[in-house]
Scaffold this active site. Structure first.
Site, PDB file in Angstrom:
ATOM      1  CE  LYS A 132      -1.074  -0.280   4.802  1.00  0.00           C
ATOM      2  NZ  LYS A 132      -0.289  -1.628   5.088  1.00  0.00           N
ATOM      3  CG  ASN A 155      -0.228   4.108   7.616  1.00  0.00           C
ATOM      4  OD1 ASN A 155      -0.168   4.308   9.349  1.00  0.00           O
ATOM      5  ND2 ASN A 155       0.415   2.400   7.217  1.00  0.00           N
ATOM      6  CG  HIS A 201      -1.281  -5.408  11.652  1.00  0.00           C
ATOM      7  ND1 HIS A 201       0.184  -5.301  12.519  1.00  0.00           N
ATOM      8  CD2 HIS A 201      -1.360  -5.361  10.481  1.00  0.00           C
ATOM      9  CE1 HIS A 201       0.890  -4.395  11.225  1.00  0.00           C
ATOM     10  NE2 HIS A 201       0.141  -4.163  10.303  1.00  0.00           N
TER      11      HIS A 201
END
Length: 442
Positions: A132, A155, A201
């Site tokens: 990403k 981010n 995660h």
């Protein structure tokens, strides 16, 4: 900065005063909101207090105060703004805010709330487990190269609320982690991109399904008619594409299939099959924005790449040295192993998994492996019998050993498949150390 009359006269609490948290407090205070701010780091609190004072605006007596929101009555607050790094499934702030009826939000949600008061613009949101950052930077680069005003945030880059608002016709390009999406409730992206979903995660979610659902929420916030660009190379992402289509938005969906062959020879910073997929997603996003193909092609050719992601450091004696320090799990390392035919692979650090199976398709490209850090012994055992491997221990020793063995036409690749925190502050410090070790070869 981006300020909004939507926040005027309301009260917000902000937990975490690193870059995005500090920018959030400044934006809220500048908009006339009351803010209760907190960070356990006293230096962060002091730096923010100084920054707000330098803003030269008149503050009401209650405009900004520093106190732990866990000790405060949050009843009536408009939002509890938390850093994406706060684990909502374990931190007590989540239950405390819910008990007071206060929504848990992040700076991306505040940006979404401010959009109605900004000059007319569009938003591209990009998420996915891997790729990403490259795809976000690539889309931003193509838009900028085509002459359209644009901002990069989320981010990656600078906090979005700390940047100046775009003029009319601009495009905000936001990289969105699952943590940021969790804290966002009303971001209607004009173009939403999902690259892939692989296990990551999982300590923050109720299993892999919960993590995948977090990614899928990006499309649930979209209006019909807004573009949904989704990679379908994994089952979870393909399921999201089906869900979006079945919701009455089939015409909005563009599917990016794996394994599409492309001529990447003109894109030096976009090598490897993973970057073919990243490029396809970026092309689809830019076409959805109405950018013509000639401008897209120029942007692909001139894209410089990201630091620490397949970054070509130098070619020395015919040997290419590549910094892929941002590859912090095996799934993100796998594409790098596919990008070069003969590789001296440096890997290791803090392992996120005890398996390197995701990298197996690239094993045939590895001439020799050099393990470092905490995971060095484990990874050496996993690779023995697959390829020549030695435990180098440190990054510097691995670089020296690889440089001594590598022949012209081969690549020395740092692609650790691990987090960095055993030996380095972060992946950026690890990549910088790799560059320094290469430069020290003389």
């Amino acid at each position: 900065m981006i300020a909004s009359p939507a926040w005027r006269g309301k009260r917000f609490a902000v937990l975490g005063l690193a870059r995005s948290g500090a920018a959030t407090v400044r934006a809220l205070v500048a908009s006339g909101a009351g803010v209760l701010a907190w960070d356990s780091n006293a230096a962060a609190r002091e730096a923010l207090a100084d920054a707000v004072q330098e803003m030269s605006i008149e503050l009401d007596a209650v405009s900004l105060e520093f106190a732990d929101p866990l000790d405060a009555d949050l009843t009536g607050y408009a939002g509890m703004v938390v850093s994406p790094g706060v684990p909502l499934n374990r931190h007590p702030i989540a239950a405390h805010a819910r008990a007071a009826g206060v929504p848990l939000i992040g700076d991306i949600e505040l940006f979404a709330q401010a959009r109605a008061d900004l000059p007319a613009h569009r938003v591209v949101g990009i998420t996915g487990t891997n790729g990403k950052s490259t795809t976000t930077a690539l889309i931003h680069h193509i838009i900028e190269a085509s002459g359209i005003p644009t901002r990069l945030g989320g981010n990656i880059g600078l906090p979005i609320l700390g940047q100046e608002a775009l003029p009319q016709g601009g495009v905000y390009v936001l990289e969105l982690s699952s943590y940021q999406i969790d804290l966002t409730h009303s971001l209607d992206c004009d173009v939403a991109v999902l690259l892939n979903i692989t296990p990551d995660h999982l300590d923050r979610y109720d299993g892999f399904e919960g993590y995948a659902a977090s990614k899928g929420r990006l499309f649930g916030m979209q209006s019909k008619g807004h573009a949904a660009i989704i990679g379908i190379g994994d089952a979870a992402s393909a399921a999201i594409a089906r869900q979006v289509a079945l919701s009455g938005r089939s015409e909005d969906v563009t599917k990016i299939a794996p394994g599409v062959c492309m001529d990447q020879s003109r894109w030096p910073a976009l090598q490897g099959p993973h970057n073919a997929q990243n490029a396809l997603a970026a092309i689809a996003a830019c076409e959805a924005l109405g950018i013509d193909r000639a401008a897209i092609d120029k942007g692909l050719e001139s894209f410089p790449g990201l630091p620490h992601r397949m970054e070509r450091i130098v070619t020395r004696g015919g040997v290419l040295f590549v910094n892929d320090s941002k590859a912090t799990n095996p799934e993100s390392t796998a594409p790098a192993l596919a990008a070069y035919p003969r590789i001296h692979w440096i890997l290791g650090g803090v392992a996120k998994t005890d398996s390197l199976e995701a990298c197996r398709p690239g094993f045939g490209h590895v001439v020799h492996a050099y393990t470092i850090g905490e995971a060095g012994p484990l990874f050496a055992r996993l690779l023995e019998g697959e390829m020549p491997v030695e435990q180098s221990g440190t990054l510097e020793a691995a670089v020296r050993a690889a440089a001594a063995k590598a022949q012209p036409g081969e690549a020395v690749l740092l692609s650790p498949a691990c987090a960095s925190f055993d030996q380095f502050r972060d992946f950026e410090a690890r990549g910088d150390a790799f560059r320094a070790a290469v430069e020290a070869l003389g």
